[in-house]
Design an enzyme around this catalytic site. Structure first.
Site, short mmCIF file in Angstrom:
data_model
loop_
_atom_site.label_atom_id
_atom_site.label_comp_id
_atom_site.label_asym_id
_atom_site.label_seq_id
_atom_site.Cartn_x
_atom_site.Cartn_y
_atom_site.Cartn_z
N HIS A 76 1.70 8.66 0.33
CA HIS A 76 1.02 8.36 -0.94
C HIS A 76 0.52 9.63 -1.60
CE1 HIS A 76 -3.09 8.68 0.81
NE2 HIS A 76 -2.59 8.05 1.86
N ASP A 89 -2.06 9.57 -4.01
CA ASP A 89 -3.46 9.45 -4.41
C ASP A 89 -4.38 9.86 -3.26
OD1 ASP A 89 -2.56 7.11 -3.05
OD2 ASP A 89 -4.28 5.98 -3.77
N GLU A 106 -2.32 3.84 -2.82
CA GLU A 106 -2.51 3.43 -1.42
C GLU A 106 -3.98 3.34 -1.06
OE1 GLU A 106 -3.00 3.60 2.91
OE2 GLU A 106 -3.72 5.05 1.43
#
Length: 434
Positions: free
Chosen positions: A81, A83, A147
């Site tokens: 991910h 983020d 996520e």
């Protein structure tokens, strides 16, 4: 084998990704676009085509495919991910988005969770392209959004709207496994994720009769809710050994040279030293109250009161969890799922798991790779809906004074620069040979 350029790139890419602020505040408030464009550019430089996919503007996912030497082999999904969770700069020793290298460490939000893994994937793929090397099996790469919240804009969206991109993937690897865990007495343990507890985020609500705070009121929503929350917090969940946790306990017992007595699990765990923390949170389901909301003035009894609970459910424990919440909340407090994902379990006797073991032991012959069940969750839960078996394998070399679990989401998150090189070598070996 990765080349010297790849070893330089994994450090540089991690730092540059950290400098792209992709903080996910939850509730749809996030922006992964800059990191997605960065990833696409780095892949394009070596001729790898990738596409950005978005459910909403700036909530960006990237998917690319690397063909394998065995074209008919089932594909392997590698996902990470983009983020990160928020970081309060005032609490840090460095700028959390500075990507600074100091004292042999690379500092910044996402250094562990999980921009280092994203950088490893980029560096490995680029080294293959330079050398004209293909992995044994096709590899689908996914860099996801969201996520760190519900995955609505990330892996859930990809699984729902772009399932065709993952149609031939049978297994996947991602975060929370393959890192060095220092188990005392010089023991180096490498837990490999082969299961996850399911997520059960709950919203509790109680309703009563509003009134003046000075008057007797047996129909008090706050009192009812508080009693239920106290029962939930005090509840002792029963021991439930899943196959993954059984395997973890058995192998850890071997590492520590103790009898793997599964009839006395508490006694066994007590003999595992620091490694007890690898299993103690996955012996049972859990429910921890985390949020309370009620009232607006001290002399007003409110009509409504609310709470939130972070529940985690072992594989096979969904029905027991729901029945327990019914009992603990009682007739006066309602509960519902705010966010729910399934528990996962993956076989520890599979060729993929054996390849992960082999890759770790190749670069640390004295290390001990062992299976474990993650107490939390990852994007593997969403991809599991497509029939993809998920493992936690984001290898990383850690020094004894650092802790993966302590620094992920923590203040002064950092990784050893040398540990990035170790992780890249291990990941590259696994991906090429799995």
């Amino acid at each position: 084998m990765v080349d010297a350029q790849a070893l330089e790139e994994v450090v540089r890419f991690t730092a540059e990704l950290i400098r792209i602020d992709t903080t996910n505040y939850g509730g749809g408030d996030g922006n992964e676009r800059g990191a997605a464009e960065y990833v696409v550019a780095r892949l394009a430089e070596v001729g790898v085509a990738a596409q950005i996919l978005e459910k909403a503007p700036n909530r960006s996912n990237v998917v690319a495919r690397i063909e394998g030497a065995e074209a008919d082999a089932p594909a392997l999904l590698v996902h990470g991910h983009l983020d990160v969770v928020p970081a309060e700069a005032a609490d840090w020793s460095v700028d959390p988005f500075g990507g600074e290298i100091r004292d042999g460490m690379l500092w910044g939000r996402g250094a562990i969770d999980m921009k280092s893994m994203d950088a490893m994937v980029l560096a490995a793929v680029r080294s293959w392209a330079r050398a004209g090397v293909k992995p044994r099996r096709p590899i689908v790469i996914a860099f996801t959004a969201d996520e760190e919240a519900s995955a609505e804009f990330g892996s859930e969206y990809l699984a729902d709207a772009h399932a065709d991109l993952f149609a031939d993937c049978t297994e996947g690897v991602s975060e929370s496994g393959g890192f060095t865990f220092h188990g005392g007495n010089g023991l180096r343990i490498y837990p490999i994720g082969a299961g996850e507890r399911g997520t059960a985020w709950l919203r509790l609500s109680a309703r009563g009769t509003a009134g003046h705070g000075s008057r007797a009121n047996p129909d008090n929503a706050v009192s009812r809710l508080a009693a239920a929350v106290a029962r939930i917090g005090a509840h002792e969940w029963p021991l439930r050994l899943t196959p993954t946790v059984r395997a973890a306990l058995t192998e850890l017992a071997g590492v520590y040279g103790v009898e793997p007595d599964l009839d006395d699990v508490d006694g066994l765990v007590a003999k595992l030293g620091p490694a007890a923390q690898l299993v103690e949170s996955t012996l049972r389901s859990s429910a921890n109250p985390t949020v309370l909301r009620a009232g607006y003035k001290v002399n007003v009894i409110p009509e409504h009161a609310y709470a939130e609970v972070d529940g985690r459910v072992l594989p096979g424990g969904e029905a027991e969890f729901a029945a327990t919440m019914d009992e603990l909340c009682g007739p006066d407090v309602a509960w519902e799922y705010q966010h729910r994902t399934q528990p996962l379990a993956a076989p520890v006797d599979s060729p993929a798991f054996a390849a992960m073991r082999a890759a770790i032991q190749k670069f640390d012959p004295e290390g001990h790779p062992v299976p474990f069940c993650m107490s939390g969750g990852t994007d593997a839960k969403q991809f599991a809906r497509l029939g993809i078996t998920g493992y936690g394998f984001s290898p990383l070399g850690q020094t004894p004074e650092l802790g993966y679990g302590r620094l992920a989401h923590g203040v002064d998150e950092r990784v050893p620069v040398d540990g990035l090189g170790f992780g890249l070598r291990v990941l590259d070996d696994f991906l090429r040979n799995a």
